[in-house]
Design an enzyme around this catalytic site. Structure first.
Site, short mmCIF file in Angstrom:
data_model
loop_
_atom_site.label_atom_id
_atom_site.label_comp_id
_atom_site.label_asym_id
_atom_site.label_seq_id
_atom_site.Cartn_x
_atom_site.Cartn_y
_atom_site.Cartn_z
N MET A 79 5.52 1.73 38.73
CA MET A 79 4.42 2.48 38.13
C MET A 79 3.37 2.87 39.18
O MET A 79 3.38 2.39 40.31
CB MET A 79 3.77 1.65 37.02
CG MET A 79 4.69 1.35 35.85
SD MET A 79 3.91 0.36 34.57
CE MET A 79 2.65 1.50 33.95
N HIS A 80 2.47 3.75 38.77
CA HIS A 80 1.19 4.03 39.44
C HIS A 80 1.28 4.88 40.72
O HIS A 80 0.25 5.32 41.23
CB HIS A 80 0.46 2.73 39.82
CG HIS A 80 0.39 1.71 38.72
ND1 HIS A 80 -0.13 2.00 37.49
CD2 HIS A 80 0.78 0.41 38.68
CE1 HIS A 80 -0.08 0.91 36.73
NE2 HIS A 80 0.49 -0.06 37.42
N ASP A 235 8.42 0.35 34.61
CA ASP A 235 9.38 -0.74 34.75
C ASP A 235 9.19 -1.89 33.77
O ASP A 235 10.15 -2.38 33.18
CB ASP A 235 9.41 -1.26 36.19
CG ASP A 235 8.03 -1.53 36.77
OD1 ASP A 235 7.03 -1.50 36.02
OD2 ASP A 235 7.95 -1.79 37.98
#
Length: 481
Positions: A79-80, A235
């Site tokens: 992520m991110h 995830d």
């Protein structure tokens, strides 16, 4: 047949499931991380694409007949990450990853400029996407000015596979530009970063179709033409789907490199003051909250390297020794829940000359369990702690470690038959749910097959050490400020 693609930090994994979700085959390709400066963490999106191409060609050699029966492809990923493209879709710079810490100053500035906490339910942290873009604006203004599209890592693969700029709710919540309760982009938060909705991908629920695979790729990879691509999830949400963590109160505890306590919810709960993450789940009208410790199994791996002793042997020695007065703060890469102290570092407390390796190994394992217990209490204060947790991750092989966590949280832990199904399995399951929505009722009504159920016990000595740990780590984290 269904494919699940999981773009991790250290590897890209692809799994092939049959129509009954039996694992047919999997391929994993390694990835490397670049650190151009201390605290910086980057990967080039072209490396992700090359890894996927290689993985699919391996699949084609090994599973040519099965690939012809693939009905949909789901996505999961780290992520991110900030993946920046120009108006032609070309990558402008390496992706700034989730574990990049360069934007701490930008976090403080953003929290003062807009109501990030109120709209997202999260503190602004350097790991999230929004402060990364502000850093780019300040330090790489030419690149910022040319940025036409901002994608999360797995969604870059989707773009290369179909030409669609699309993402899911769960992963997009980690950008800090999503109004988490309303499940839509927040114009206020985008404006605070000098961005517009036009630069964001179109939003989908995790089990919705976002487009179809290019014919050229379908031919190259041996897949049917017009294969649907499914939105997928970040995830942790994808792992939850794979584990069957779908209903409010369902949860899992992950003892991977980092440690996570994840709980599903039917509404948007938040506890930003204690660094609880509050995101959308991968299915409609569901949310999830997470407590995170940044160095879980990584702490035991570190001690293994330090002592040149295999992790399995250290775990065995830990069972044979009482930690006594030794305590360990597992903050090797900073601390997340509940203190949000990215620059604090780990420590042993109470060392004496009579202590041996086994005592320290026990303290390391207890320290990770204590940190996760802190996270569980932060979830309780948010009103959404899980009523039971499924164990996953490499550390979940140690029932001794899981018993500690159960005793500290007083929460039952289920050890599933397949403890490490992973995010790729969840991505493939989301692909199935897009094509067979009726399968959801089966998943929500059936218990996870278990090899063991770990019930909490009363451990006064462990609780006493935990109270001492809380006192010492509170002091340690307050020193950072």
């Amino acid at each position: 047949m269904f494919l699940g693609i999981d773009l991790g930090t250290s590897s890209l994994k692809v799994v092939l499931l049959d129509n009954n979700e039996k694992l047919i085959d999997s391929v994993s390709m390694p990835l490397s991380v670049q650190h151009p400066q201390p605290g910086f963490s980057e990967q080039h999106p072209d490396d992700w694409w090359q890894a996927l191409q290689q993985a699919m060609l391996q699949f084609k050699k090994r599973q040519a007949a099965a690939l012809q029966q693939v009905r949909a492809i789901g996505f999961s990923g780290q992520m991110h990450g900030a993946t920046l493209l120009d108006e032609r879709g070309s990558v402008l710079r390496p992706c700034i990853l989730w574990n990049d810490g360069r934007s701490a100053e930008e976090c403080r500035w953003l929290e003062q400029r807009a109501d990030f906490i109120g709209i997202t339910g999260n503190r602004v942290m350097a790991g999230f996407t929004a402060p990364k873009l502000l850093w780019v604006q300040r330090h790489e203004p030419d690149i910022f000015a040319r940025t036409a599209h901002i994608l999360l890592p797995k969604d870059y693969l989707r773009y290369r596979m179909s030409g669609d700029f699309a993402s899911d709710m769960a992963d997009s919540a980690g950008t800090l530009w999503l109004d988490t309760a309303r499940r839509q982009w927040s114009e206020e938060l985008l404006v605070a970063c000098n961005l517009t909705v036009n630069q964001m991908p179109e939003l989908y629920e995790g089990n919705q179709v976002t487009g179809t695979l290019y014919d050229t790729l379908a031919d190259d990879w041996g897949l049917p033409r017009n294969t649907p691509l499914i939105a997928g999830a970040g995830d942790n949400a994808a792992s939850a789907i794979g584990l069957g963590v779908l209903k409010a109160g369902d949860g899992f505890v992950s003892l991977g490199t980092s440690g996570v306590i994840f709980v599903a919810a039917d509404q948007h709960y938040a506890n930003p003051q204690q660094a609880v993450h509050s995101f959308c789940h991968a299915l409609p009208e569901r949310w999830h909250q997470m407590a995170v410790t940044l160095s879980a199994a990584a702490s035991l791996s570190w001690f293994s390297r330090l002592t040149s002793t295999p992790e399995a042997q250290l775990a065995q020695e830990a069972e044979q020794h009482d930690a006594g007065d030794v305590l360990f703060a597992p903050f090797l890469n900073g601390e997340r829940t509940p203190w949000n102290a990215p620059h604090v570092r780990g420590a042993f407390f109470g060392l004496a000359d009579q202590h041996q390796r086994g005592h320290l190994a026990r303290a390391v394992m207890e320290g990770v369990a204590f940190s996760l217990a802190d996270g569980y209490r932060a979830l309780q204060q948010a009103g959404c702690a899980p009523h039971q947790m499924i164990a996953t991750g490499g550390g979940a092989r140690s029932q001794f470690w899981l018993q500690m966590i159960a005793d500290l949280t007083q929460c039952r832990i289920i050890v599933p038959t397949y403890a490490d199904v992973g995010a790729a399995f969840g991505a493939a399951r989301l692909a199935r749910l897009a094509i067979e929505p009726e399968a959801l009722s089966h998943l929500t009504s059936h218990a996870v097959p278990a090899t063991a159920i770990i019930r909490p016990q009363s451990q006064p000595d462990l609780q006493a050490r935990y109270q001492r740990y809380q006192q010492l780590t509170r002091w340690l984290c307050q020193q950072e400020g």
